[in-house]
Design a protein around this motif. Structure first.
Motif, PDB file in Angstrom:
ATOM      1  N   UNK B  82     -57.440  -4.710  77.202  1.00  0.00           N
ATOM      2  CA  UNK B  82     -56.042  -4.335  77.049  1.00  0.00           C
ATOM      3  C   UNK B  82     -55.183  -5.261  77.908  1.00  0.00           C
ATOM      4  N   UNK B  83     -54.098  -5.722  77.310  1.00  0.00           N
ATOM      5  CA  UNK B  83     -53.174  -6.583  78.045  1.00  0.00           C
ATOM      6  C   UNK B  83     -51.879  -5.823  78.314  1.00  0.00           C
ATOM      7  N   UNK B  84     -51.541  -5.696  79.580  1.00  0.00           N
ATOM      8  CA  UNK B  84     -50.310  -4.999  79.959  1.00  0.00           C
ATOM      9  C   UNK B  84     -49.300  -6.026  80.453  1.00  0.00           C
ATOM     10  N   UNK B  85     -48.152  -6.055  79.791  1.00  0.00           N
ATOM     11  CA  UNK B  85     -47.089  -6.979  80.206  1.00  0.00           C
ATOM     12  C   UNK B  85     -46.101  -6.150  81.018  1.00  0.00           C
ATOM     13  N   UNK B  86     -46.030  -6.440  82.297  1.00  0.00           N
ATOM     14  CA  UNK B  86     -45.305  -5.556  83.206  1.00  0.00           C
ATOM     15  C   UNK B  86     -44.009  -6.181  83.720  1.00  0.00           C
ATOM     16  N   UNK B  87     -42.978  -5.344  83.786  1.00  0.00           N
ATOM     17  CA  UNK B  87     -41.733  -5.776  84.439  1.00  0.00           C
ATOM     18  C   UNK B  87     -41.295  -4.749  85.483  1.00  0.00           C
ATOM     19  N   UNK B  88     -42.251  -3.986  85.962  1.00  0.00           N
ATOM     20  CA  UNK B  88     -41.880  -3.022  86.991  1.00  0.00           C
ATOM     21  C   UNK B  88     -42.845  -1.855  87.080  1.00  0.00           C
ATOM     22  N   UNK B  89     -42.330  -0.793  87.635  1.00  0.00           N
ATOM     23  CA  UNK B  89     -43.092   0.411  87.935  1.00  0.00           C
ATOM     24  C   UNK B  89     -43.849   0.935  86.722  1.00  0.00           C
ATOM     25  N   UNK B  90     -43.174   0.927  85.569  1.00  0.00           N
ATOM     26  CA  UNK B  90     -43.785   1.553  84.400  1.00  0.00           C
ATOM     27  C   UNK B  90     -44.812   0.658  83.718  1.00  0.00           C
ATOM     28  N   UNK B  91     -44.742  -0.626  83.986  1.00  0.00           N
ATOM     29  CA  UNK B  91     -45.818  -1.514  83.560  1.00  0.00           C
ATOM     30  C   UNK B  91     -47.070  -1.230  84.374  1.00  0.00           C
ATOM     31  N   UNK B 132     -55.356  -4.535  72.253  1.00  0.00           N
ATOM     32  CA  UNK B 132     -54.037  -3.908  72.320  1.00  0.00           C
ATOM     33  C   UNK B 132     -53.258  -4.485  73.486  1.00  0.00           C
ATOM     34  N   UNK B 133     -51.951  -4.649  73.283  1.00  0.00           N
ATOM     35  CA  UNK B 133     -51.096  -4.993  74.420  1.00  0.00           C
ATOM     36  C   UNK B 133     -49.986  -3.966  74.526  1.00  0.00           C
ATOM     37  N   UNK B 134     -49.499  -3.765  75.738  1.00  0.00           N
ATOM     38  CA  UNK B 134     -48.360  -2.854  75.956  1.00  0.00           C
ATOM     39  C   UNK B 134     -47.231  -3.655  76.588  1.00  0.00           C
ATOM     40  N   UNK B 135     -46.028  -3.296  76.215  1.00  0.00           N
ATOM     41  CA  UNK B 135     -44.887  -3.909  76.911  1.00  0.00           C
ATOM     42  C   UNK B 135     -43.826  -2.853  77.110  1.00  0.00           C
ATOM     43  N   UNK B 136     -43.089  -3.015  78.207  1.00  0.00           N
ATOM     44  CA  UNK B 136     -42.033  -2.068  78.538  1.00  0.00           C
ATOM     45  C   UNK B 136     -40.729  -2.676  78.046  1.00  0.00           C
ATOM     46  N   UNK B 137     -40.083  -2.002  77.115  1.00  0.00           N
ATOM     47  CA  UNK B 137     -38.864  -2.569  76.539  1.00  0.00           C
ATOM     48  C   UNK B 137     -37.804  -2.696  77.636  1.00  0.00           C
ATOM     49  N   UNK B 138     -37.525  -1.592  78.279  1.00  0.00           N
ATOM     50  CA  UNK B 138     -36.640  -1.600  79.452  1.00  0.00           C
ATOM     51  C   UNK B 138     -37.378  -0.843  80.534  1.00  0.00           C
ATOM     52  N   UNK B 163     -48.081  -1.732  71.731  1.00  0.00           N
ATOM     53  CA  UNK B 163     -47.409  -0.471  72.099  1.00  0.00           C
ATOM     54  C   UNK B 163     -46.131  -0.846  72.825  1.00  0.00           C
ATOM     55  N   UNK B 164     -45.019  -0.339  72.320  1.00  0.00           N
ATOM     56  CA  UNK B 164     -43.755  -0.566  73.012  1.00  0.00           C
ATOM     57  C   UNK B 164     -43.367   0.694  73.774  1.00  0.00           C
ATOM     58  N   UNK B 165     -43.338   0.598  75.101  1.00  0.00           N
ATOM     59  CA  UNK B 165     -42.827   1.696  75.916  1.00  0.00           C
ATOM     60  C   UNK B 165     -41.301   1.632  75.808  1.00  0.00           C
ATOM     61  N   UNK B 166     -40.756   2.484  74.930  1.00  0.00           N
ATOM     62  CA  UNK B 166     -39.315   2.490  74.699  1.00  0.00           C
ATOM     63  C   UNK B 166     -38.643   3.667  75.373  1.00  0.00           C
ATOM     64  N   UNK B 167     -39.251   4.171  76.458  1.00  0.00           N
ATOM     65  CA  UNK B 167     -38.703   5.361  77.111  1.00  0.00           C
ATOM     66  C   UNK B 167     -37.221   5.158  77.433  1.00  0.00           C
ATOM     67  N   UNK B 168     -36.907   3.981  77.941  1.00  0.00           N
ATOM     68  CA  UNK B 168     -35.517   3.753  78.340  1.00  0.00           C
ATOM     69  C   UNK B 168     -34.776   2.872  77.336  1.00  0.00           C
ATOM     70  N   UNK B 169     -35.279   2.835  76.098  1.00  0.00           N
ATOM     71  CA  UNK B 169     -34.613   1.953  75.135  1.00  0.00           C
ATOM     72  C   UNK B 169     -34.358   2.569  73.765  1.00  0.00           C
ATOM     73  N   UNK B 170     -35.264   3.395  73.274  1.00  0.00           N
ATOM     74  CA  UNK B 170     -35.112   3.885  71.897  1.00  0.00           C
ATOM     75  C   UNK B 170     -33.760   4.582  71.729  1.00  0.00           C
TER      76      UNK B 170
END
Lengths: 388, 388, 388, 388
Positions: B82-91, B132-138, B163-170
């Protein structure tokens, strides 16, 4: 959503207006001082309702199934021996949950409507070294009530942890978590706790927390992991904010209101009210010539009642007529018997008026379905009990 | 709960009065016809908001973390790469979640406030066979915005699920799930979706559902298991009841109201409104001499902004003064920089008045903190942008 | 009804969420113990807000005009000499009301935006034997503020009763009914009192009640007759039920909440807050090059401001643009000048955010109307005042 | 305000949740487009409920007494001959109101619980030239129902205007204003109209408006003067704003909701429901050996029932026990008989459940008061009627 219809299913139930007002109030920050206080108060009030001074309360966004899942996920490690004492659908579910976490599960069952005897349980406990047993206080699918106290004592005797699935019992049936020595008592908000669905609630004993802390393997389920939530619950109880996931602010505000109302009523008064109302309902159904799903009144819950449809009655027509009388009841849930019975919830802030309205709606429906019975007999029976 | 204070944190946010009314309405049965319809409508409306005709929507009681957990638990099997692309805490959090399910996790990070370059991502994808890769939208902790489209394309190129973590974006940042080919887009109710906290929401692509169905091992997490929920979602979308756990009735009624409002506004209008308001806020902060946490405006989110406190300002005093001006903003969240910045949410039904009030409160607080700046300069900048 | 638009007209105004919750709570009996208590508390709290220990409060279903009507109908008998001191539409109205009850009415007026001088008033009082004078504290049509204290003193000197029309002032402008010796201070719920429209409120001095009791003719107006209501108000203040007409239960429950909030803030704090906000708004308008309707700042109210449209501005377009900015303001009301000015209410729970949002909306509208001004200048002026 | 207690007094009554939601929604401007529309719709819906296409509806802030007062104040001039047909407290009140406006009032009364015969009325009408007669459709103090149709016909025969006091009847008892030729039909919001107290409502016939327009003397009562309100009602019905006094925005929003619900049910269905429920309640009381205040069932209202306490029962204890059973009923109101009877409202959205709960509470209270009767007999009687 339901106009002035009376919601008499085994959850969600009728809620107090003050609880609904809290639900609809403008949401504040999860770290606002007044919310921190609501959250802290709710945790403390849970201790009083559960009668557990020493346990650790948890309030998590989720359904009752999440509460079951949390208890299992945090206490079970692969290859643990787990004993599930089942009285219906939710016993079966608990077995499935435990298996998911790698347990060797033994499930004790009995005929539909019955309970597993203490002898059977002790025999099993003495045979295998069980780490944990689960029991369903009231199975929502059958309305069967199990007495947790002697089972909890047996669990202690055999050094086995105990989980009480109190989804359909906490705040309606008597529970003394500390005194009885139960390790986890779990429930959901929308039952006798009196808050719209969306909260998983549980209290774990010191021993349970210790077992959890000494796990050899990580908890398999991330969201349910106590590791994430324990510091949060402790922080809010100490009236300091802390973050893991955003708490369901409005539901917790509503929870605080409802727990305060429960404590104001007094736990003993509340249990007695549930008992009286349940007795009145059961006896009314029997007077009308109907049969209960529990095979003995001793096993019949005080929070809901499961009743077999009379023979030659069209179940759908029967339920529809009840609805036309502004009362909502529930159909069957146990797969094997689903079409043979219906369920009536009578918990939380249920009062005599609600119960009578329900019996009247049932009588009216029986009339419409051409069932032969003495009209008013159910009401009369119930009134005699309620008025003593 | 918050009187007339303005809630400008990155969730929960201000909600429309109609949404709060739905929250506080008397709860009905989870199998009542009008609730079945609300639930079904909500699922269909999600498809429009996510811009996904073909995906499978899920609405589950829980927090945004549960949505992250569900996506991972259902798609990951032990030893998956699994590849996690992180830009902070939620990554970071997503990496932890994936590890919990037995994955070999590679995490790509960058300096605080930056984004991982496409080159770095492609290089990594070409090196290892990632499932699978995950990325945090915001990332809610940093306000860093990632453009999901090219990453989703890369994922497809390398036959990797996304997987798009869209918690702060959708519903705040542009998302076209089908067109962009993202396999899971997940979020929580209390952000740009505009509903009090308590709902985990996601849509899974056909491919994701297929991968899930062909798992070789059971899903490790019982509550999050699609197996339990898939038939429920399908039933309600077909306007028939079905039971696994009791759905959070009031939250879903509120969700239907909010999704209808979102669709009424129009997705393009909504994205443009978020963009304009965010630009106005960012530029106002820059005019005041403050610095943003994102190292480039190109990486700055439209749903929240993270701003460094000016030097020599007492952060607690600064936040308290803002509160005294009837605006609630949030402190920092990223552990390493927590005390150095604050966060302002500007999403959902946020309007110009809310934004200006927030800037005014910030200016007032800066004055109180003896920070030197041209009073009114932030407002003026914002007004110029809002009025174009 | 208004989504998240800001209601900045001179009544109804923005109300506190707790007040609206009381409005929407399930109605109880008008003789239920908790309602009796709410009614009694409201009467007592009125005394504190009016600063009148000795007066008799009345709470009646009706509009502010009913409050004016009640005061006149109960105190006037045919051929009484009545002096009306007018500063706008509502002064004219009071003259009409007094005439209706058979009075010989003398009306003192002045140029639009001005106030009648004390000299003029004293000259008139010394010339004719007036039973009663009326004055409008703040005329909602013009935003002109009259200082009631010296006029009340004059009234006492000439043994004349005084009625203060405080519809747009009570709980926003300083009033000390007992100390200043005013015989009736009347208002309506939807202004600075902070409760949805539907309540006429007044306190009558002992002397006024005595004059009423010694009437030679019956009160001409049945509904407004103190004879009907006096025993009711006394009963509820003594916490006993009594019946004349069904009291507006929900409005009175909301009134109790709002009066408690007012007392919690403290009358002096409340007056100062109104003054500061009003000053900020007036100065902002002047900075933008607009003109106020009151000819001197000394006559400008603290609860609303009337502003002339700039020349060559299309009034309808101007108001519409403000609405598009999510702020609702009011057009003119004085028939002779109706199309030349607009009115902004800033009373009750109004806060700095509301005021700034309003100024921003006005500036945005001026831009859209191609009015030449320094963008942001109004805001800056207001901020400087609000931040001192 | 009343938790889950059932409010069964003759107004205020139980209200539908949607009505209460409208009450608690954020107030908008009285000239906002959506409010103008609500007001206009309410006026039009009144025409349907009153069955009057040609009349002029009025919606004014005030109690039912204001509605009585308005009708009298606008149609009566000094020395007019007025005939009041009384069946209780509110007939007496109407005589007082008419006298206040200078009328020569003749009041026709009868024994308590009876109605004035048509012969007596015609004899009186043929003797004196009456400008106007008033009759109480249902006297809230006695529960006596008068048939308005033949009296209205007599009024027309003798060229006399007719006012129907429908405070306790409109939307509960059959009324066809145009067809029956009644000149004013008036009511209050908190009765069968189903809206919290605070609105006076009436429709005046073309003839009544003409008589009003041709008055020789001004209307004595300022607030009640049609001159003030007529242009307002016409403006709002034409969907344009207009101002005399601030309309009670929230109450009118609630009124629109309730009138729509009434029309949805259908007037005929609604009258039949009221009739059935009233019959069930009356017969239940008779079965229990109680006596009704109306001396014949033909004169017994369908909106409320007045019942004599059984002999040797302590009235206070009786009412208190009913309250303990979560039902609120009302004591007597007619001064001469006040302590001898109680009143139960059964109007608006009352349903079978409410009625049965009330009878159960009454039976329970009778048991507690040691009254001898066959327990359950009242319920049985009611059920037999409700289930046909």
């Amino acid at each position: 959503m339901k106009s002035r219809k009376l919601l008499m299913i085994p959850g969600p139930i009728e809620f107090e207006p003050e609880v609904l007002q809290a639900m609809g109030a403008a949401t504040t920050s999860h770290v606002a001082p007044n919310f921190i206080n609501s959250f802290g108060n709710s945790l403390e009030l849970m201790r009083k309702v559960w009668q557990s001074k020493n346990g650790q309360p948890f309030i998590i966004a989720g359904s009752g199934t999440l509460a079951m899942d949390m208890a299992a996920a945090n206490l079970i490690e692969p290859n643990d021996n787990i004993l599930v004492i089942s009285t219906g659908y939710f016993g079966e579910r608990y077995a499935n949950i435990c298996k998911r976490y790698g347990a060797n599960v033994t499930i004790l069952t009995t005929d539909v409507g019955g309970v597993v005897s203490l002898e059977t349980i002790e025999k099993e406990l003495s045979k295998v070294n069980y780490k944990l047993l689960t029991l369903t206080h009231v199975d929502t699918s059958t309305g069967v009530l199990v007495n947790p106290e002697p089972i909890a004592k047996l669990a202690q005797k055999y050094n086995t942890l105990s989980i009480l699935d109190g989804v359909c019992s906490v705040a309606g049936e008597e529970i003394k978590q500390d005194e009885w020595g139960i390790d986890v008592v779990l429930t959901a908000s929308q039952k006798a706790i009196g808050v719209p669905p969306g909260l998983a609630l549980l209290i774990a004993s010191k021993k349970a927390i210790e077992i959890f802390k000494n796990r050899k393997t990580p908890v398999q389920n991330y969201y349910a992991d106590f590791t994430n939530w324990l510091p949060i619950m402790q922080a809010y109880e100490n009236r300091t904010p802390s973050y893991f996931g955003t708490p369901p602010v409005n539901l917790i505000a509503a929870l605080e209101v409802s727990l305060q109302q429960i404590i104001s009523e007094g736990m003993e008064n509340r249990f007695m009210r549930h008992k009286k109302i349940a007795t009145a309902f059961r006896e009314a159904m029997l007077t009308l010539g109907m049969e209960l799903l529990p095979i003995s009144k001793n096993y019949a819950a005080n929070t809901l009642t499961a009743v077999y449809y009379p023979k030659r009655i069209d179940a759908n027509a029967f339920l529809k007529h009840i609805g036309n009388n502004n009362v909502i009841v529930a159909g069957g849930l146990l797969p094997s018997h689903k079409t043979q019975y219906f369920r009536v919830g009578h918990m939380g802030c249920v009062n005599n008026n609600d119960l009578i309205a329900t019996i009247v709606a049932i009588e009216a429906s029986l009339i419409a379905c051409k069932y032969k019975f003495e009209i008013g007999a159910g009401i009369k029976t119930a009134l005699n009990i309620l008025n003593t």
